[in-house]
Motif scaffolding. Structure first.
Motif, PDB file in Angstrom:
ATOM      1  N   GLY A 198       0.789  -1.222   0.000  1.00 44.07           N
ATOM      2  CA  GLY A 198       0.000   0.000   0.000  1.00 44.07           C
ATOM      3  C   GLY A 198       0.821   1.271   0.000  1.00 44.07           C
ATOM      4  O   GLY A 198       0.447   2.276   0.606  1.00 44.07           O
ATOM      5  N   VAL A 199       1.942   1.276  -0.705  1.00 44.50           N
ATOM      6  CA  VAL A 199       2.817   2.455  -0.761  1.00 44.50           C
ATOM      7  C   VAL A 199       2.223   3.455  -1.747  1.00 44.50           C
ATOM      8  O   VAL A 199       2.013   3.149  -2.921  1.00 44.50           O
ATOM      9  CB  VAL A 199       4.241   2.062  -1.183  1.00 44.50           C
ATOM     10  CG1 VAL A 199       5.117   3.291  -1.338  1.00 44.50           C
ATOM     11  CG2 VAL A 199       4.845   1.106  -0.154  1.00 44.50           C
ATOM     12  N   ALA A 254       6.985   8.981  -9.544  1.00 49.45           N
ATOM     13  CA  ALA A 254       8.010   8.386 -10.402  1.00 49.45           C
ATOM     14  C   ALA A 254       8.761   7.254  -9.712  1.00 49.45           C
ATOM     15  O   ALA A 254       9.144   6.272 -10.349  1.00 49.45           O
ATOM     16  CB  ALA A 254       9.007   9.454 -10.851  1.00 49.45           C
ATOM     17  N   ALA A 255       8.987   7.382  -8.411  1.00 45.19           N
ATOM     18  CA  ALA A 255       9.813   6.415  -7.684  1.00 45.19           C
ATOM     19  C   ALA A 255       9.229   6.152  -6.290  1.00 45.19           C
ATOM     20  O   ALA A 255       9.833   6.520  -5.283  1.00 45.19           O
ATOM     21  CB  ALA A 255      11.239   6.919  -7.588  1.00 45.19           C
ATOM     22  N   ASN A 284       9.533   5.994  -0.473  1.00 47.39           N
ATOM     23  CA  ASN A 284       9.070   5.325   0.745  1.00 47.39           C
ATOM     24  C   ASN A 284      10.235   4.964   1.652  1.00 47.39           C
ATOM     25  O   ASN A 284      10.196   5.171   2.873  1.00 47.39           O
ATOM     26  CB  ASN A 284       8.287   4.067   0.362  1.00 47.39           C
ATOM     27  CG  ASN A 284       7.665   3.367   1.540  1.00 47.39           C
ATOM     28  OD1 ASN A 284       6.980   3.978   2.366  1.00 47.39           O
ATOM     29  ND2 ASN A 284       7.897   2.074   1.640  1.00 47.39           N
ATOM     30  N   SER A 285      11.299   4.450   1.067  1.00 50.34           N
ATOM     31  CA  SER A 285      12.488   4.101   1.838  1.00 50.34           C
ATOM     32  C   SER A 285      13.159   5.347   2.407  1.00 50.34           C
ATOM     33  O   SER A 285      13.540   5.388   3.584  1.00 50.34           O
ATOM     34  CB  SER A 285      13.482   3.338   0.957  1.00 50.34           C
ATOM     35  OG  SER A 285      14.717   3.155   1.616  1.00 50.34           O
ATOM     36  N   PHE A 286      13.301   6.384   1.580  1.00 50.07           N
ATOM     37  CA  PHE A 286      13.984   7.602   2.005  1.00 50.07           C
ATOM     38  C   PHE A 286      13.241   8.266   3.165  1.00 50.07           C
ATOM     39  O   PHE A 286      13.851   8.662   4.159  1.00 50.07           O
ATOM     40  CB  PHE A 286      14.084   8.570   0.817  1.00 50.07           C
ATOM     41  CG  PHE A 286      15.044   9.702   1.025  1.00 50.07           C
ATOM     42  CD1 PHE A 286      16.407   9.504   0.928  1.00 50.07           C
ATOM     43  CD2 PHE A 286      14.578  10.977   1.294  1.00 50.07           C
ATOM     44  CE1 PHE A 286      17.305  10.546   1.107  1.00 50.07           C
ATOM     45  CE2 PHE A 286      15.460  12.036   1.471  1.00 50.07           C
ATOM     46  CZ  PHE A 286      16.824  11.816   1.383  1.00 50.07           C
ATOM     47  N   ILE A 295      15.962   8.433 -10.121  1.00 52.50           N
ATOM     48  CA  ILE A 295      15.690   9.837  -9.819  1.00 52.50           C
ATOM     49  C   ILE A 295      14.446   9.889  -8.938  1.00 52.50           C
ATOM     50  O   ILE A 295      13.391   9.399  -9.331  1.00 52.50           O
ATOM     51  CB  ILE A 295      15.469  10.646 -11.113  1.00 52.50           C
ATOM     52  CG1 ILE A 295      16.755  10.654 -11.956  1.00 52.50           C
ATOM     53  CG2 ILE A 295      15.017  12.063 -10.801  1.00 52.50           C
ATOM     54  CD1 ILE A 295      16.565  11.268 -13.332  1.00 52.50           C
ATOM     55  N   PHE A 296      14.567  10.491  -7.761  1.00 52.78           N
ATOM     56  CA  PHE A 296      13.415  10.474  -6.857  1.00 52.78           C
ATOM     57  C   PHE A 296      13.104  11.826  -6.228  1.00 52.78           C
ATOM     58  O   PHE A 296      12.227  11.926  -5.375  1.00 52.78           O
ATOM     59  CB  PHE A 296      13.615   9.427  -5.746  1.00 52.78           C
ATOM     60  CG  PHE A 296      14.734   9.710  -4.781  1.00 52.78           C
ATOM     61  CD1 PHE A 296      14.477  10.287  -3.539  1.00 52.78           C
ATOM     62  CD2 PHE A 296      16.047   9.383  -5.092  1.00 52.78           C
ATOM     63  CE1 PHE A 296      15.498  10.533  -2.639  1.00 52.78           C
ATOM     64  CE2 PHE A 296      17.074   9.630  -4.192  1.00 52.78           C
ATOM     65  CZ  PHE A 296      16.794  10.208  -2.964  1.00 52.78           C
TER      66      PHE A 296
END
Length: 298
Positions: free
Chosen positions: A116-117, A142-143, A148-150, A253-254
């Motif tokens: 559910g990201v 786009a990413a 989500n990780s960042f 690219i995020f």
């Protein structure tokens, strides 16, 4: 008058000198060809594989696949002639992400959520660095898995007190950060796949090896290419592009840096880098020490 034997000896010496001169010319031509070939490889590697292998020191098994190169060629100092990557394809409102165990752990953190990201919104991250503020607008459309990780790492204070270990100001213009140890070897203990713009190309698409323009202000992930199974190797390390740079579309690219952040990057770049601290190509430790005092998301 010289005898026949003396004439034959003189002719032999002349022939030997001619053969020696031809051999020397051939040797020099070969040297120039090799040098030219090396320079061609240097340009391709610097533009194509620089970010991770020239700006990140990982474990020996991954570094064995890297190529030694330099970004001092004058042609790389100009604005690169490369097109921007294709626009991102539309995504569903939510996606699922896969974060796999892997990499050297710099700082223990929990893995991000995987289901559910969201791909909506434009979260912003405010970094208070020792050289000035750096604001980043993230792009989950786009990413999403990278963003989500960042965001997860920021919320867990992973980047607090983390130095930026690599600066490059020639050819590849960027500041690399994201390893709390400052060695360039570590990450969060998990890895995940590339997203945009890698996902705009087919697996065997030759265009995926052609440089595209990573524009000034872009925020992208550093990685080690793909592991033997074909999985991605993104972790926590990322780079902030200070000047247009050509790279193959293999670095996710995020986000983008705000105006205040670009001013901070310009200040850091103007200070130069210490090549003596790092003999690999792609820059070295920033002369102006850069540490993230804190990072917050909103």
């Amino acid at each position: 008058m010289p005898s026949n034997e003396q004439r034959r000896a003189a002719a032999k010496r002349k022939l030997e000198r001619q053969i020696a001169r031809r051999a020397e010319r051939a040797r020099r031509r070969k040297q120039l060809t090799i040098a030219g070939s090396v320079l061609g490889v240097v340009v391709v590697v610097a533009a194509g594989f620089g970010i991770y292998y020239l700006t990140h020191s990982d474990d020996n098994s991954k570094n064995s696949a890297s190529a030694s190169s330099t970004t001092t060629d004058a042609s790389l100092s100009n604005t690169p002639q490369a097109a921007p990557p294709p626009k991102p394809n539309p995504r569903a409102a939510t996606v699922s992400c896969n974060y796999r165990d892997g990499g050297e752990v710099s700082k223990k953190v929990d893995k991000p959520q995987t289901a559910g990201v969201s791909t909506a919104g434009s979260p912003t991250v405010s970094i208070d660095s020792t050289q000035g503020p750096i604001g980043i607008t993230l792009n989950p459309a786009a990413a999403p898995c990278t963003v989500n990780s960042f965001v997860s790492l920021v919320k867990q204070h992973y980047f607090d007190n983390a130095p930026c270990h690599r600066l490059s100001t020639e050819g590849l213009k960027m500041l690399q950060c994201g390893d709390p140890t400052g060695t360039g070897k570590g990450g969060p203990g998990y890895e995940f796949d590339n997203e945009y713009p890698t996902d705009q190309y087919g697996k065997d698409d030759p265009a995926a090896q052609n440089p595209v323009l990573y524009k000034r202000g872009v925020v992208a992930m550093a990685n080690a290419g793909t592991d033997p199974s074909g999985a991605g190797t993104n972790g926590s390390q990322f780079f902030l592009i200070d000047g247009d740079s050509p790279l193959p579309p293999q670095y996710t690219i995020f986000g983008t840096v705000d105006a205040a952040g670009l001013k901070t990057l310009d200040k850091i770049a103007a200070g130069g880098d210490d090549h003596s601290m790092d003999n690999s190509a792609g820059g070295g430790k920033p002369n102006l020490s850069v540490t993230f005092k804190s990072a917050t998301v909103s």
